[in-house]
Scaffold this motif. Structure first.
Motif, short mmCIF file in Angstrom:
data_model
loop_
_atom_site.label_atom_id
_atom_site.label_comp_id
_atom_site.label_asym_id
_atom_site.label_seq_id
_atom_site.Cartn_x
_atom_site.Cartn_y
_atom_site.Cartn_z
N GLU A 133 41.65 -43.69 2.83
CA GLU A 133 41.48 -44.02 1.41
C GLU A 133 40.84 -42.89 0.62
O GLU A 133 40.52 -43.05 -0.55
CB GLU A 133 40.64 -45.30 1.27
CG GLU A 133 41.30 -46.53 1.85
CD GLU A 133 42.61 -46.90 1.15
OE1 GLU A 133 42.66 -46.84 -0.11
OE2 GLU A 133 43.58 -47.24 1.84
N LYS A 134 40.64 -41.74 1.25
CA LYS A 134 39.99 -40.61 0.59
C LYS A 134 41.05 -39.60 0.14
O LYS A 134 42.03 -39.38 0.81
CB LYS A 134 38.98 -39.95 1.53
CG LYS A 134 37.87 -40.89 1.96
CD LYS A 134 36.66 -40.11 2.38
CE LYS A 134 35.53 -41.03 2.75
NZ LYS A 134 34.81 -41.59 1.65
N HIS A 135 40.77 -38.99 -1.03
CA HIS A 135 41.69 -38.01 -1.60
C HIS A 135 40.93 -36.74 -1.93
O HIS A 135 39.74 -36.79 -2.26
CB HIS A 135 42.32 -38.57 -2.88
CG HIS A 135 43.02 -39.86 -2.66
ND1 HIS A 135 42.42 -41.08 -2.85
CD2 HIS A 135 44.27 -40.13 -2.22
CE1 HIS A 135 43.27 -42.04 -2.57
NE2 HIS A 135 44.40 -41.49 -2.18
N GLN A 136 41.63 -35.61 -1.84
CA GLN A 136 41.02 -34.34 -2.18
C GLN A 136 41.99 -33.51 -3.01
O GLN A 136 43.17 -33.36 -2.64
CB GLN A 136 40.62 -33.59 -0.90
CG GLN A 136 39.58 -32.54 -1.14
CD GLN A 136 39.00 -32.04 0.16
OE1 GLN A 136 39.71 -31.86 1.14
NE2 GLN A 136 37.70 -31.78 0.17
N CYS A 137 41.48 -32.97 -4.12
CA CYS A 137 42.32 -32.17 -5.02
C CYS A 137 42.57 -30.79 -4.41
O CYS A 137 41.87 -30.38 -3.47
CB CYS A 137 41.65 -32.06 -6.38
SG CYS A 137 40.19 -31.01 -6.42
N PRO A 138 43.55 -30.07 -4.92
CA PRO A 138 43.87 -28.74 -4.36
C PRO A 138 42.68 -27.77 -4.43
O PRO A 138 42.47 -26.99 -3.50
CB PRO A 138 45.04 -28.25 -5.22
CG PRO A 138 45.65 -29.49 -5.79
CD PRO A 138 44.53 -30.47 -5.95
N LYS A 139 41.92 -27.82 -5.50
CA LYS A 139 40.78 -26.89 -5.67
C LYS A 139 39.72 -27.14 -4.59
O LYS A 139 39.23 -26.21 -3.96
CB LYS A 139 40.17 -27.05 -7.06
CG LYS A 139 39.08 -26.03 -7.35
CD LYS A 139 38.38 -26.29 -8.67
CE LYS A 139 39.30 -25.99 -9.83
NZ LYS A 139 38.63 -26.11 -11.13
N CYS A 140 39.38 -28.39 -4.36
CA CYS A 140 38.37 -28.72 -3.34
C CYS A 140 38.91 -28.45 -1.93
O CYS A 140 38.15 -28.05 -1.05
CB CYS A 140 37.94 -30.18 -3.46
SG CYS A 140 36.98 -30.51 -4.96
N ARG A 141 40.20 -28.65 -1.74
CA ARG A 141 40.80 -28.38 -0.43
C ARG A 141 40.70 -26.89 -0.11
O ARG A 141 40.44 -26.50 1.03
CB ARG A 141 42.24 -28.84 -0.41
CG ARG A 141 42.82 -28.88 0.98
CD ARG A 141 44.24 -29.34 1.00
NE ARG A 141 45.07 -28.28 0.46
CZ ARG A 141 46.14 -28.47 -0.28
NH1 ARG A 141 46.55 -29.66 -0.57
NH2 ARG A 141 46.83 -27.45 -0.75
N GLU A 142 40.91 -26.02 -1.11
CA GLU A 142 40.81 -24.57 -0.90
C GLU A 142 39.38 -24.14 -0.62
O GLU A 142 39.15 -23.21 0.14
CB GLU A 142 41.30 -23.82 -2.16
CG GLU A 142 42.79 -23.84 -2.33
CD GLU A 142 43.21 -23.14 -3.62
OE1 GLU A 142 42.38 -22.48 -4.26
OE2 GLU A 142 44.38 -23.27 -3.98
N ASN A 143 38.41 -24.81 -1.25
CA ASN A 143 37.01 -24.41 -1.13
C ASN A 143 36.28 -25.02 0.05
O ASN A 143 35.11 -24.73 0.26
CB ASN A 143 36.25 -24.77 -2.42
CG ASN A 143 36.75 -23.97 -3.60
OD1 ASN A 143 37.27 -22.88 -3.42
ND2 ASN A 143 36.61 -24.52 -4.78
N ARG A 144 36.95 -25.87 0.83
CA ARG A 144 36.25 -26.50 1.95
C ARG A 144 36.01 -25.45 3.05
O ARG A 144 36.84 -24.57 3.29
CB ARG A 144 37.02 -27.73 2.42
CG ARG A 144 37.88 -27.56 3.60
CD ARG A 144 38.54 -28.85 3.97
NE ARG A 144 39.97 -28.53 4.14
CZ ARG A 144 40.90 -29.38 4.36
NH1 ARG A 144 40.63 -30.66 4.41
NH2 ARG A 144 42.14 -29.00 4.52
N PRO A 145 34.86 -25.57 3.74
CA PRO A 145 34.50 -24.57 4.75
C PRO A 145 35.39 -24.62 5.97
O PRO A 145 35.93 -25.55 6.37
CB PRO A 145 33.06 -24.94 5.14
CG PRO A 145 32.80 -26.29 4.58
CD PRO A 145 33.86 -26.58 3.57
#
Length: 145
Positions: A133-145
């Motif tokens: 049920e969790k979503h992640q935008c493209p910007k946050c996906r790129e910035n994840r460690p």
């Protein structure tokens, strides 16, 4: 094979889609103006009732009309829908709270159980990720460690 973009646009009245109707599931009759359409070409057409969704149709047979000049009628194959339904949903990024309003298409005859998989597929097309049920935008996906 050439790809022709007939998605809704008032900017080019000489290259327009006049009608697109289903003959049978997966087979369509398309009438348009301009574009020099040939067999095996691909047509991008807007889904009726949608602002952002389109489908790809592959031309099987085309007939160019003498009158009016430039008009043509084609039979094409494309997505198989028994009854097309367009839904609008909204998701938020669980990291930055960015909001995504999106449309997706689903075969209405498959019922509500088909909506979630269709929505998840559309979210992925838009560059977002879904995990449960969790979503992640493209910007946050790129910035994840």
């Amino acid at each position: 094979m050439v790809e022709h973009d007939f998605r809704y646009s008032l900017l080019n009245p000489h290259h327009t889609l006049i009608e697109c109707r289903a003959l049978a599931p997966g087979r369509y009759q398309v009438t348009g103006n301009g574009g020099s359409i040939h067999n095996d070409d691909v047509l991008l057409v807007t889904l009726k009732g949608s602002k952002t969704l389109s489908m790809r149709l592959t031309v099987e047979k085309v007939r160019h009309l003498i009158n009016p000049p430039g008009q043509w009628v084609a039979v094409a194959r494309g997505p198989v829908f028994a009854e097309l339904a367009i839904h609008q949903w909204q998701v938020n990024c669980d990291s930055c709270k960015a909001e995504l309003d999106f449309e997706f298409a689903v075969d209405a005859k498959l019922g509500t159980k088909a909506q979630k998989p269709a929505a998840v597929a559309r979210i992925a097309e838009l560059g977002w990720t879904t995990a449960g049920e969790k979503h992640q935008c493209p910007k946050c996906r790129e910035n994840r460690p």
